[in-house]
Design an enzyme around this catalytic site. Structure first.
Site, PDB file in Angstrom:
ATOM      1  N   GLY A   6       0.798  -1.229   0.000  1.00  0.00           N
ATOM      2  CA  GLY A   6       0.000   0.000   0.000  1.00  0.00           C
ATOM      3  C   GLY A   6       0.824   1.270   0.000  1.00  0.00           C
ATOM      4  O   GLY A   6       1.961   1.308  -0.476  1.00  0.00           O
ATOM      5  N   ILE A   7       0.231   2.295   0.584  1.00  0.00           N
ATOM      6  CA  ILE A   7       0.815   3.636   0.557  1.00  0.00           C
ATOM      7  C   ILE A   7       1.623   3.869   1.823  1.00  0.00           C
ATOM      8  O   ILE A   7       1.197   3.476   2.902  1.00  0.00           O
ATOM      9  CB  ILE A   7      -0.331   4.680   0.483  1.00  0.00           C
ATOM     10  N   GLY A   8       2.767   4.537   1.689  1.00  0.00           N
ATOM     11  CA  GLY A   8       3.528   4.902   2.882  1.00  0.00           C
ATOM     12  C   GLY A   8       4.913   4.273   2.906  1.00  0.00           C
ATOM     13  O   GLY A   8       5.269   3.466   2.041  1.00  0.00           O
ATOM     14  N   GLU A  21      -3.216  -2.737  -5.751  1.00  0.00           N
ATOM     15  CA  GLU A  21      -3.921  -1.527  -6.191  1.00  0.00           C
ATOM     16  C   GLU A  21      -2.915  -0.550  -6.803  1.00  0.00           C
ATOM     17  O   GLU A  21      -3.051  -0.103  -7.928  1.00  0.00           O
ATOM     18  CB  GLU A  21      -4.603  -0.902  -4.976  1.00  0.00           C
ATOM     19  N   GLY A  41      -7.837   1.166  -0.505  1.00  0.00           N
ATOM     20  CA  GLY A  41      -8.101  -0.269  -0.648  1.00  0.00           C
ATOM     21  C   GLY A  41      -7.729  -1.069   0.585  1.00  0.00           C
ATOM     22  O   GLY A  41      -7.641  -2.292   0.512  1.00  0.00           O
TER      23      GLY A  41
HETATM   24  N1  COA Z   1      -0.855  11.102  16.069  1.00  0.00           N
HETATM   25  C1  COA Z   1      -0.380  12.278  15.580  1.00  0.00           C
HETATM   26  N2  COA Z   1       0.246  12.381  14.380  1.00  0.00           N
HETATM   27  C2  COA Z   1       0.420  11.245  13.681  1.00  0.00           C
HETATM   28  C3  COA Z   1      -0.043   9.996  14.131  1.00  0.00           C
HETATM   29  C4  COA Z   1      -0.695   9.958  15.390  1.00  0.00           C
HETATM   30  N3  COA Z   1      -1.162   8.815  15.878  1.00  0.00           N
HETATM   31  N4  COA Z   1       0.267   9.085  13.195  1.00  0.00           N
HETATM   32  C5  COA Z   1       0.884   9.711  12.190  1.00  0.00           C
HETATM   33  N5  COA Z   1       0.972  11.013  12.478  1.00  0.00           N
HETATM   34  C6  COA Z   1       1.600  12.038  11.641  1.00  0.00           C
HETATM   35  C7  COA Z   1       3.082  11.724  11.443  1.00  0.00           C
HETATM   36  O1  COA Z   1       3.861  12.282  12.490  1.00  0.00           O
HETATM   37  C8  COA Z   1       3.345  12.384  10.120  1.00  0.00           C
HETATM   38  O2  COA Z   1       3.460  13.773  10.328  1.00  0.00           O
HETATM   39  P1  COA Z   1       4.607  14.621   9.587  1.00  0.00           P
HETATM   40  O3  COA Z   1       4.238  14.516   8.115  1.00  0.00           O
HETATM   41  O4  COA Z   1       4.422  15.980  10.174  1.00  0.00           O
HETATM   42  O5  COA Z   1       5.879  13.936   9.920  1.00  0.00           O
HETATM   43  C9  COA Z   1       2.061  12.164   9.333  1.00  0.00           C
HETATM   44  O6  COA Z   1       1.046  11.959  10.336  1.00  0.00           O
HETATM   45  C10 COA Z   1       2.113  10.955   8.391  1.00  0.00           C
HETATM   46  O7  COA Z   1       2.445   9.798   9.124  1.00  0.00           O
HETATM   47  P2  COA Z   1       3.299   8.615   8.458  1.00  0.00           P
HETATM   48  O8  COA Z   1       3.270   7.504   9.429  1.00  0.00           O
HETATM   49  O9  COA Z   1       4.621   9.101   7.999  1.00  0.00           O
HETATM   50  O10 COA Z   1       2.417   8.317   7.167  1.00  0.00           O
HETATM   51  P3  COA Z   1       2.669   7.360   5.941  1.00  0.00           P
HETATM   52  O11 COA Z   1       3.151   8.164   4.790  1.00  0.00           O
HETATM   53  O12 COA Z   1       3.442   6.156   6.321  1.00  0.00           O
HETATM   54  O13 COA Z   1       1.144   6.972   5.595  1.00  0.00           O
HETATM   55  C11 COA Z   1      -1.145   6.482   6.178  1.00  0.00           C
HETATM   56  C12 COA Z   1       0.333   6.400   6.591  1.00  0.00           C
HETATM   57  C13 COA Z   1      -1.931   5.748   7.227  1.00  0.00           C
HETATM   58  C14 COA Z   1      -1.594   7.917   6.107  1.00  0.00           C
HETATM   59  C15 COA Z   1      -1.278   5.814   4.770  1.00  0.00           C
HETATM   60  O14 COA Z   1      -0.795   4.514   4.818  1.00  0.00           O
HETATM   61  C16 COA Z   1      -2.734   5.768   4.320  1.00  0.00           C
HETATM   62  O15 COA Z   1      -3.217   6.717   3.747  1.00  0.00           O
HETATM   63  N6  COA Z   1      -3.441   4.647   4.601  1.00  0.00           N
HETATM   64  C17 COA Z   1      -4.877   4.503   4.332  1.00  0.00           C
HETATM   65  C18 COA Z   1      -5.191   3.972   2.961  1.00  0.00           C
HETATM   66  C19 COA Z   1      -4.532   2.674   2.658  1.00  0.00           C
HETATM   67  O16 COA Z   1      -4.079   1.935   3.502  1.00  0.00           O
HETATM   68  N7  COA Z   1      -4.482   2.346   1.396  1.00  0.00           N
HETATM   69  C20 COA Z   1      -3.848   1.101   0.990  1.00  0.00           C
HETATM   70  C21 COA Z   1      -4.251   0.590  -0.298  1.00  0.00           C
HETATM   71  S1  COA Z   1      -3.176   1.219  -1.571  1.00  0.00           S
END
Ligand code: COA
Length: 434
Positions: free
Chosen positions: A218-220, A241, A339
């Site tokens: 996925g994403i991240g 996806e 997804g």
């Molecule tokens: N409380 C406060 N802030 C939080 C937090 C929490 N529990 N969890 C994350 N954050 C903040 C991080 O500090 C970071 O902030 P910054 O940009 O200022 O550093 C930001 O939120 C992003 O967190 P990060 O863990 O680096 O995100 P990521 O790029 O690894 O993405 C999701 C994580 C969850 C946003 C991403 O996986 C997503 O959109 N998932 C939902 C959809 C999905 O799973 N799709 C999959 C099918 S393709």
């Protein structure tokens, strides 16, 4: 070819002429991500600024360019409806200027087929017409088949930089209302090197991926890191996806063969792609990749037919019940379901399947635990406690399926940063989980 050429020339238009088709109260749609046609949307926003129509809705699942639709000037004229609240739509959704559509990505075609009025106008970026009269939607197949079938008018923005791909991506010149040409390099998403925690989690998950598994990443940062640690695996399949750069490395070094797949054997299957120019070049005319609609790729019943399916996704917060919040930080919208649940459920139906939800145990430089006794008020649950399987942090991986509420709470606490564990145990006792 000359009949086709005549047909082609008769459908050539300017972006401004295409934008003229949009009338008040119209529903406009474009495909996710790089399928959004920049020149046509510029022309449309120009008309909105001049107040030439009102109450036009523009739907796009994920709009990476960040159209200026959050500007008050577009209010009641050209309103964006986002289906995935990532940047740059995020600010607009957070401030309430942009509305959003809750959905699992697999269901997007069904929503348009059953619950939403047909789109009036569908516009998209495509690769140039081939000798048979077909354009290709290239890097985005996700929802284009449905839009093609439902929309009253179809307009294309032909871009020679869009790779020509196969699957659900073809559209014939006879099916379209018109097109304009705009040859601009596709925007690139360059993934950064995984940080220390992401690398640890990537390694932990990779060790749990069996040879012959089929993968969705996925994403991240974590899903990206997993790809880096799979180099010693054999006969990995891809059914994902999002197609990413780390997957090309695995194809090129022979780890991905798609040989062990029960369906789509020998083929990589994806719904959309976003990455580097290297990736777009790799996809161009590549018959080993099938770009398919999300109601196929993300359909849990399709995914479930693939034995040893492994899905890897990320989240914002997890509580002691195993509820996973991935799309809001408390009440603040941050992302979408995408997804995630499709693949968690699909992996759940797969013989030998596993789904991983991975996150660093803390955020904000270690000040906040992402493992909470209960989710922060207002957090949106993406993956529910009955669907969740493996949880992973830099401290390890635990499997929650088949574990009682009390067993789960202990396992989840074992993944937290040490400095938060006593507090979690204390709160867990209050919840009668410890
Ligand atoms: N409380 C406060 N802030 C939080 C937090 C929490 N529990 N969890 C994350 N954050 C903040 C991080 O500090 C970071 O902030 P910054 O940009 O200022 O550093 C930001 O939120 C992003 O967190 P990060 O863990 O680096 O995100 P990521 O790029 O690894 O993405 C999701 C994580 C969850 C946003 C991403 O996986 C997503 O959109 N998932 C939902 C959809 C999905 O799973 N799709 C999959 C099918 S393709």
């Amino acid at each position: 070819m000359s009949v086709l050429n005549d047909c082609y020339e008769s459908k050539r238009m300017s972006a401004d002429e295409i934008a003229e088709y949009v009338k008040s109260n119209y529903i406009c749609v474009s495909p996710s991500c790089l399928g959004e046609p920049p020149m046509i949307l510029e022309a449309l926003t120009k008309r909105a600024k001049k107040q030439e129509f009102e109450n036009v809705k523009y739907h796009c699942v994920f709009s990476p360019k960040g159209w200026d639709f959050t500007n008050e000037v577009y209010k009641n004229r050209l309103e964006h409806i986002s289906w995935f609240t990532a940047n740059p739509a995020r600010k607009g959704v957070q401030s309430g200027i942009i509305d959003y559509m809750p959905n699992h990505y697999s269901c997007v075609p069904k929503y348009w087929n059953e619950f939403i009025d047909n789109p009036d106008v569908f516009f998209a970026v495509v690769s140039p017409m081939d000798k048979h009269g077909y354009f290709s939607f290239g890097v985005t197949a996700s929802e284009v088949k449905t839009f093609k079938e439902k929309a009253k008018y179809i307009f294309l923005e032909v871009n020679k930089y869009m790779p020509r791909t196969f699957g659900d991506t073809a559209i014939h010149i006879s099916e379209i209302t018109g097109f304009c040409e705009n040859h601009v390099p596709l925007a690139e998403a360059i993934s950064s090197e995984p940080n220390e925690n992401e690398a640890k989690m990537g390694k932990i998950i990779a060790e749990l991926v069996p040879n012959g598994a089929t993968l969705q990443l996925g994403i991240g940062g974590v899903p990206n890191a997993v790809g880096m640690y799979l180099k010693n695996k054999k006969d990995i399949g891809l059914h994902t996806e999002l197609f990413t750069d780390s997957m090309i490395d695995l194809i090129e070094c022979g780890v991905v063969t798609n040989k062990a797949k029960n369906i789509d054997k020998d083929f990589t299957v994806a719904a959309f792609a976003w990455g580097s120019k290297r990736m777009y070049d790799f996809m161009d005319d590549n018959v080993s990749i099938k770009m398919r609609s999300v109601d196929y790729v993300n359909n849990p019943y399709v995914i479930g037919q693939l034995d040893n399916f492994v899905s890897v996704n990320s989240c914002i917060e997890i509580d002691l019940f195993g509820q996973v919040a991935s799309e809001s930080i408390g009440t603040v919208p941050f992302s979408g379901s995408g997804g995630q649940v499709d693949f968690v459920r699909g992996a759940g139906l797969s013989k030998g399947g596993k789904s991983f939800i991975a996150m660093s145990s803390t955020a904000k430089g270690g000040k906040i635990s992402k493992i909470k006794p209960v989710l922060t008020t207002g957090s949106i649950v993406t993956t529910g406690k009955n669907d969740v399987d493996y949880i992973v942090t830099e401290n390890g991986a635990v499997r929650l399926k088949g574990k009682t509420a009390k067993e789960r709470a202990k396992l989840i606490i074992s993944l937290a940063d040490e400095k938060f564990r006593d507090e979690l145990i204390f709160e867990g006792k209050k919840l009668n989980l410890i």
